[in-house]
Design an enzyme around this catalytic site. Structure first.
Site, PDB file in Angstrom:
ATOM      1  N   TYR A 140      40.854  35.132  36.057  1.00  0.00           N
ATOM      2  CA  TYR A 140      42.461  36.468  35.339  1.00  0.00           C
ATOM      3  C   TYR A 140      43.860  35.574  35.314  1.00  0.00           C
ATOM      4  O   TYR A 140      44.261  35.498  36.516  1.00  0.00           O
ATOM      5  CB  TYR A 140      42.030  37.600  35.238  1.00  0.00           C
ATOM      6  CG  TYR A 140      42.538  38.518  34.492  1.00  0.00           C
ATOM      7  CD1 TYR A 140      43.436  38.231  33.476  1.00  0.00           C
ATOM      8  CD2 TYR A 140      42.820  40.086  35.106  1.00  0.00           C
ATOM      9  CE1 TYR A 140      44.230  39.325  32.961  1.00  0.00           C
ATOM     10  CE2 TYR A 140      43.737  40.870  34.449  1.00  0.00           C
ATOM     11  CZ  TYR A 140      44.415  40.591  33.593  1.00  0.00           C
ATOM     12  OH  TYR A 140      45.010  41.075  32.658  1.00  0.00           O
ATOM     13  N   LYS A 168      39.018  35.167  31.737  1.00  0.00           N
ATOM     14  CA  LYS A 168      40.128  35.761  30.566  1.00  0.00           C
ATOM     15  C   LYS A 168      41.541  35.256  30.488  1.00  0.00           C
ATOM     16  O   LYS A 168      42.486  35.695  31.854  1.00  0.00           O
ATOM     17  CB  LYS A 168      40.845  37.608  31.198  1.00  0.00           C
ATOM     18  CG  LYS A 168      40.558  38.001  30.722  1.00  0.00           C
ATOM     19  CD  LYS A 168      41.214  39.757  30.600  1.00  0.00           C
ATOM     20  CE  LYS A 168      41.968  40.050  30.033  1.00  0.00           C
ATOM     21  NZ  LYS A 168      43.535  41.532  30.499  1.00  0.00           N
ATOM     22  N   VAL A 211      38.947  40.659  25.527  1.00  0.00           N
ATOM     23  CA  VAL A 211      39.376  41.779  26.481  1.00  0.00           C
ATOM     24  C   VAL A 211      40.685  42.466  26.243  1.00  0.00           C
ATOM     25  O   VAL A 211      41.396  42.274  26.671  1.00  0.00           O
ATOM     26  CB  VAL A 211      39.130  41.219  27.876  1.00  0.00           C
ATOM     27  CG1 VAL A 211      39.061  42.341  28.569  1.00  0.00           C
ATOM     28  CG2 VAL A 211      37.920  40.004  27.804  1.00  0.00           C
TER      29      VAL A 211
END
Length: 310
Positions: A140, A168, A211
């Site tokens: 992330y 992400k 996302v």
């Protein structure tokens, strides 16, 4: 999560808010309702305990409870990703083991923060997480929060050695996002955008999914973008994205002389969910202050204008 499912990880995976009761505990009934709302909209996964889930403000017990509730609600219909974000490797590994036990199909971790890690230390961090758990690890990148960006070379090495299964990207750097896609074209890395307002562009560039926090409010809109993208209907995707961009204005209704950026944005998401009847209260975790009634009314006006509230 099986290897086959990891390779197919794609689509719209909302980073769920964490509904709270009036006294600040996880509101399990509201969280179950939120999961059902998102699943009914056709999302492709659930990401619990991310930034939109106020992960930095939850206790370890609250994190585990939220993941357990979401895993139970999903019942294998879609993968559940559990955020294990913390300052350093030892705590992240503990969180990852707890998330796996609670039912997470994959764990999501940032680089270490508060410290200033070298690239080799970031790589070691992810290797140690991956060695500790039996589920895939998602990297992330959110440098606005960690102040430790995930560089292209670090991500490519982690992806090439299969230490991480997905990325992400919440860096806000569209050119950097494009570079990650190009650098990992042959590694099998699944690359997701965390942007609410560039989902159509990211998918057009070849992203595997998105996302977006705003999917807590209007998951159907993001699912429509995904559906349009899959058939190459970029005009429809762009039109839907523009509508969602207008809805995203809810994050700016709060008086920033009174509350901070995070309270204003997440408070708006929760206010919208409350207005839609998905959660029982728009409370955020301490010490974040709530939106005032006039600000919730401003959220209502935007939702009504864009057809989210009838």
């Amino acid at each position: 999560m099986t290897r086959e499912l990891t390779s197919d990880l794609a689509g719209i995976i909302p980073p769920l808010t964490t509904p709270l009761t009036a006294d600040g505990d996880v509101d399990t009934a509201s969280l179950e309702r939120l999961c059902g709302f998102l699943l009914d909209a056709g999302v492709d996964g659930l990401f619990v305990c991310g930034s939109s889930g106020e992960v930095a403000l939850l206790s370890d017990a609250q994190r585990a409870k939220a993941i357990q509730v979401a895993a139970g609600a999903a019942s294998g219909q879609v993968p559940v990703l559990g955020g294990v974000i913390d300052t350093g490797t030892a705590r992240v590994v503990d969180n990852a083991l707890a998330a796996q036990k609670a039912g997470a199909d994959a764990v999501v971790a940032t680089p270490p923060f508060y410290v200033a890690p070298h690239a080799d230390e970031v790589i070691r961090h992810y290797r140690l997480i991956a060695a500790a758990v039996d589920v895939p690890v998602v990297a992330y990148d959110i440098p606005s929060a960690t102040h430790s960006p995930l560089t292209r070379s670090v991500v490519a090495q982690l992806a090439g050695e299969k230490t991480v299964a997905a990325l992400k990207d919440s860096s806000g750097d569209l050119d950097g996002f494009r570079a990650h896609l190009a650098a990992n074209a042959d590694t099998g890395l699944r690359v997701f955008t965390g942007s609410e307002t560039m989902t159509d562009v990211a998918l057009n560039l070849g992203a595997h999914g998105a996302v977006p926090g705003l999917a807590n409010v209007d998951p159907h809109g993001y699912v429509r973008i995904r559906q349009a993208a899959r058939v190459g209907d970029w005009a429809t995707a762009a039109s839907e994205q523009e509508r969602l961009r207008r809805i995203f204005a809810i994050v700016d209704v709060a008086d920033r002389t009174r509350i901070g950026l995070t309270a204003g944005a997440l408070g708006a998401f929760k206010a919208a969910q409350y207005l839609r009847g998905v959660i029982d209260t728009p409370r955020c975790a301490d010490p974040l202050l709530p939106l005032e009634s006039s600000e919730i009314d401003a959220v209502r006006t935007i939702l009504e204008r864009e057809g989210v509230l009838g």
